[in-house]
Write a protein that holds these residues in place. Structure first.
Motif, PDB file in Angstrom:
ATOM      1  N   GLY A   1       7.560   6.960   2.729  1.00 56.47           N
ATOM      2  CA  GLY A   1       7.918   5.523   3.344  1.00 56.47           C
ATOM      3  C   GLY A   1       7.744   4.416   2.174  1.00 56.47           C
ATOM      4  N   CYS A   2       8.822   3.801   1.975  1.00 51.41           N
ATOM      5  CA  CYS A   2       8.792   2.744   0.714  1.00 51.41           C
ATOM      6  C   CYS A   2       8.515   1.331   1.382  1.00 51.41           C
ATOM      7  CB  CYS A   2      10.014   3.135  -0.002  1.00 51.41           C
ATOM      8  SG  CYS A   2      10.397   4.622  -0.592  1.00 51.41           S
ATOM      9  N   LEU A   3       7.647   0.601   0.853  1.00 53.02           N
ATOM     10  CA  LEU A   3       7.287  -0.665   1.420  1.00 53.02           C
ATOM     11  C   LEU A   3       7.287  -1.677   0.219  1.00 53.02           C
ATOM     12  CD1 LEU A   3       5.183   1.804   2.601  1.00 53.02           C
ATOM     13  CD2 LEU A   3       4.411  -0.390   3.582  1.00 53.02           C
TER      14      LEU A   3
ATOM     15  N   VAL B   1       4.232  10.521  14.542  1.00 50.76           N
ATOM     16  CA  VAL B   1       3.342   9.628  15.015  1.00 50.76           C
ATOM     17  C   VAL B   1       2.253   9.286  13.816  1.00 50.76           C
ATOM     18  CG1 VAL B   1       1.300   9.167  16.438  1.00 50.76           C
ATOM     19  CG2 VAL B   1       3.254  10.236  17.338  1.00 50.76           C
ATOM     20  N   THR B   2       1.731  10.266  13.175  1.00 49.18           N
ATOM     21  CA  THR B   2       0.718  10.262  12.089  1.00 49.18           C
ATOM     22  C   THR B   2       1.518   9.445  10.812  1.00 49.18           C
ATOM     23  OG1 THR B   2       0.983  12.417  11.403  1.00 49.18           O
ATOM     24  CG2 THR B   2      -0.870  11.685  12.878  1.00 49.18           C
ATOM     25  N   PHE B   3       2.587   9.749  10.570  1.00 44.70           N
ATOM     26  CA  PHE B   3       3.468   9.071   9.457  1.00 44.70           C
ATOM     27  C   PHE B   3       3.704   7.723   9.627  1.00 44.70           C
ATOM     28  CE2 PHE B   3       7.530   8.775   7.313  1.00 44.70           C
ATOM     29  CZ  PHE B   3       7.146   8.352   5.909  1.00 44.70           C
ATOM     30  N   HIS B   4       4.203   7.575  10.936  1.00 45.26           N
ATOM     31  CA  HIS B   4       4.725   6.161  10.998  1.00 45.26           C
ATOM     32  C   HIS B   4       3.297   5.257  11.283  1.00 45.26           C
ATOM     33  CE1 HIS B   4       8.439   7.869  12.964  1.00 45.26           C
ATOM     34  NE2 HIS B   4       8.682   7.658  11.708  1.00 45.26           N
ATOM     35  N   GLN B   5       2.311   5.740  11.877  1.00 44.08           N
ATOM     36  CA  GLN B   5       1.114   4.860  11.872  1.00 44.08           C
ATOM     37  C   GLN B   5       0.619   4.454  10.529  1.00 44.08           C
ATOM     38  OE1 GLN B   5      -2.103   7.204  13.176  1.00 44.08           O
ATOM     39  NE2 GLN B   5      -3.326   5.507  13.891  1.00 44.08           N
ATOM     40  N   SER B   6       0.741   5.760   9.725  1.00 47.42           N
ATOM     41  CA  SER B   6       0.192   5.217   8.152  1.00 47.42           C
ATOM     42  C   SER B   6       0.895   4.199   7.444  1.00 47.42           C
ATOM     43  CB  SER B   6       0.115   6.507   7.382  1.00 47.42           C
ATOM     44  OG  SER B   6      -0.692   7.546   7.850  1.00 47.42           O
TER      45      SER B   6
ATOM     46  N   GLN C   1      -0.249   0.398   6.514  1.00 47.87           N
ATOM     47  CA  GLN C   1      -0.293   0.143   5.100  1.00 47.87           C
ATOM     48  C   GLN C   1       0.546  -1.361   5.026  1.00 47.87           C
ATOM     49  OE1 GLN C   1      -1.621   1.341   1.651  1.00 47.87           O
ATOM     50  NE2 GLN C   1      -1.095  -0.745   1.833  1.00 47.87           N
ATOM     51  N   SER C   2       1.803  -1.331   5.631  1.00 42.71           N
ATOM     52  CA  SER C   2       2.377  -2.494   5.336  1.00 42.71           C
ATOM     53  C   SER C   2       1.853  -3.890   5.860  1.00 42.71           C
ATOM     54  CB  SER C   2       3.657  -2.373   6.343  1.00 42.71           C
ATOM     55  OG  SER C   2       3.440  -2.429   7.715  1.00 42.71           O
ATOM     56  N   GLN C   3       1.055  -3.830   6.969  1.00 38.44           N
ATOM     57  CA  GLN C   3       0.039  -4.776   7.456  1.00 38.44           C
ATOM     58  C   GLN C   3      -0.888  -5.340   6.231  1.00 38.44           C
ATOM     59  OE1 GLN C   3      -1.548  -3.251  11.192  1.00 38.44           O
ATOM     60  NE2 GLN C   3       0.344  -3.500  12.375  1.00 38.44           N
ATOM     61  N   LEU C   4      -1.558  -4.498   5.711  1.00 42.98           N
ATOM     62  CA  LEU C   4      -2.355  -4.570   4.725  1.00 42.98           C
ATOM     63  C   LEU C   4      -1.949  -5.607   3.441  1.00 42.98           C
ATOM     64  CD1 LEU C   4      -4.661  -1.557   4.252  1.00 42.98           C
ATOM     65  CD2 LEU C   4      -5.415  -3.809   4.982  1.00 42.98           C
ATOM     66  N   LEU C   5      -0.720  -5.344   3.490  1.00 43.87           N
ATOM     67  CA  LEU C   5       0.315  -5.836   2.236  1.00 43.87           C
ATOM     68  C   LEU C   5       0.874  -7.166   2.669  1.00 43.87           C
ATOM     69  CD1 LEU C   5       2.091  -2.723   0.532  1.00 43.87           C
ATOM     70  CD2 LEU C   5       0.157  -4.067  -0.269  1.00 43.87           C
ATOM     71  N   SER C   6       0.702  -7.374   3.950  1.00 49.27           N
ATOM     72  CA  SER C   6       1.615  -8.726   4.652  1.00 49.27           C
ATOM     73  C   SER C   6       0.688  -9.732   4.324  1.00 49.27           C
ATOM     74  CB  SER C   6       1.699  -8.497   6.215  1.00 49.27           C
ATOM     75  OG  SER C   6       2.857  -7.569   6.360  1.00 49.27           O
TER      76      SER C   6
ATOM     77  N   GLY D   1      -3.801  19.919   8.330  1.00 49.83           N
ATOM     78  CA  GLY D   1      -3.155  20.268   7.169  1.00 49.83           C
ATOM     79  C   GLY D   1      -2.274  19.343   6.297  1.00 49.83           C
ATOM     80  N   THR D   2      -2.207  18.066   7.175  1.00 46.47           N
ATOM     81  CA  THR D   2      -1.268  17.160   6.547  1.00 46.47           C
ATOM     82  C   THR D   2      -1.804  16.507   5.374  1.00 46.47           C
ATOM     83  OG1 THR D   2      -0.667  16.615   8.779  1.00 46.47           O
ATOM     84  CG2 THR D   2       0.043  14.848   7.110  1.00 46.47           C
ATOM     85  N   ARG D   3      -0.935  16.611   4.431  1.00 50.82           N
ATOM     86  CA  ARG D   3      -1.545  15.749   2.911  1.00 50.82           C
ATOM     87  C   ARG D   3      -0.897  14.293   3.009  1.00 50.82           C
ATOM     88  NH1 ARG D   3       0.094  20.570   1.078  1.00 50.82           N
ATOM     89  NH2 ARG D   3       1.529  19.440  -0.405  1.00 50.82           N
ATOM     90  N   THR D   4      -1.795  13.335   2.679  1.00 48.91           N
ATOM     91  CA  THR D   4      -1.057  11.871   2.606  1.00 48.91           C
ATOM     92  C   THR D   4      -1.603  11.400   1.295  1.00 48.91           C
ATOM     93  OG1 THR D   4      -1.319  11.543   5.126  1.00 48.91           O
ATOM     94  CG2 THR D   4      -0.985   9.682   3.427  1.00 48.91           C
ATOM     95  N   HIS D   5      -0.432  10.898   0.591  1.00 49.43           N
ATOM     96  CA  HIS D   5      -0.812  10.269  -0.739  1.00 49.43           C
ATOM     97  C   HIS D   5      -0.049   8.838  -0.745  1.00 49.43           C
ATOM     98  CE1 HIS D   5      -0.387  14.384  -3.051  1.00 49.43           C
ATOM     99  NE2 HIS D   5      -1.588  14.163  -2.401  1.00 49.43           N
TER     100      HIS D   5
END
Length: 344
Positions: A308-310, A330-335, A339-344, A224-228
């Motif tokens: 999370g703001c990157l 866990v899933t929140f921090h993982q996401s 995402q930060s790695q893709l932007l680095s 039921g976790t929604r991620t945007h």
């Protein structure tokens, strides 16, 4: 009376029969050495030394360069090592090769399976998601990487939609993120994440602060976790810092109030050693400024929201997760980390 000379004939010595001189001892020794070397190396036996070559002739021919046959009078090569030692070395080499092959097979067998499949190395499932293999999109020819020495402002030249975090395995698309077929989101669609009274001011800020493009993606998992996920590209890093839509004062739809994520803050203070942040590269964000917030109790409804703001170069990334009860750290921090790695 004259004296008579005795002219009796003196007997002429008979000529001794000509015999072939025995070969020089040096030639025989050289031939024996060449034969033994050939046996060890597996080469044909060396030819026998010529029988009628004297030492003087050999020296003369060596000086004039007229010798066409091998010079058997040259210094013989060093005698080969005992073949028993050679065979022993070969046996040890073969044994080492066998042990190395076996060791490689064992190592491969350990590294390939999941840890939970190996007795003694099993790890309790912490609920993290399984994402596809992440890869950054190709850059235009000659364009620098965001954190390169020749890119002081950290400008991202790759397609913005290619930098979006993909959905994990088993997730379903969330239509609440109103992106077109290319993943582009309009400013009005993005501002639906905020309360109606906050949208007008934020829209004006986006127009004045050099917004160039917004890309977005959403998904819902089985729990039921929604991620945007949103990426906002500005004209420069200065405009990213000026945007006030991702901090504790931002008013998001259905969110009471925001405070710092306590689990993230504790992990950050201990150099990312928390098990909830135990992901590849969790301690290395390569210039990405991360701020992680959570909705504080009492919640407005039955759901909690974490954001999370990157900020990295000319791009602002936002990861928004909502779940009934509480959002799993866990899933929140993982996401956020991926995402930060893709932007680095």
């Amino acid at each position: 009376m004259s004296e008579q000379t005795d002219t009796a004939a003196v007997p002429t010595p008979e000529a001794e029969p000509t015999s072939t001189p025995a070969p020089a001892p040096e030639a025989t020794e050289a031939a024996d050495v060449a034969t033994e070397v050939a046996e060890v190396a597996g080469a044909p036996e060396a030819p026998e030394a010529p029988e009628a070559v004297t030492e003087a002739e050999a020296v003369t021919e060596a000086v004039t360069g007229a010798v066409t046959e091998p010079n058997v009078w040259a210094a013989p090569p060093a005698p080969p090592k005992d073949r028993r030692g050679l065979f022993a070395a070969l046996r040890w080499t073969a044994a080492v090769a066998v042990f190395a092959a076996v060791g490689t097979g064992v190592a491969y067998g350990i590294t390939q399976p999941e840890r939970t499949d190996i007795p003694g190395l099993s790890t309790k499932d912490d609920g993290r998601w399984t994402f596809p293999v992440l890869s950054r999109p190709a850059l235009p020819a000659g364009a620098p990487v965001p954190q390169g020495p020749d890119n002081k402002d950290g400008t991202h030249y790759a397609p913005l939609t290619g930098l979006l975090l993909p959905a994990p395995e088993g997730a379903k698309a969330d239509d609440a993120v109103k992106a077109d077929k290319d993943g582009v989101v309009s400013a009005d669609a993005f501002l639906e994440e905020y309360t109606p009274e906050a949208r007008e001011k934020l829209k004006q800020s986006l127009e004045w602060d050099g917004l160039r493009q917004i890309a977005g993606r959403g998904w819902t998992t089985a729990d039921g976790t929604r991620t945007h996920v949103y990426l906002l590209r500005f004209h420069s890093s200065g405009f990213v810092d000026a945007f006030k839509g991702c901090d504790t004062n931002a008013r998001f739809t259905g969110v009471s109030a925001l405070d710092l994520d306590d689990v993230w803050s504790k992990a950050k203070n201990t150099q990312m050693n928390s098990t909830t942040l135990d992901f590849p590269g969790a301690a290395n964000f390569d210039g990405t400024d991360l701020s992680v917030y959570q909705e504080v109790k009492p919640f407005l409804g039955e759901e909690q929201t974490k954001i999370g703001c990157l900020r990295t170069g000319d791009v602002l990334g936002m990861v928004i997760q909502t779940r009934k009860g509480e959002v799993a750290p866990v899933t929140f921090h993982q996401s956020v980390i991926l995402q930060s790695q893709l932007l680095s």
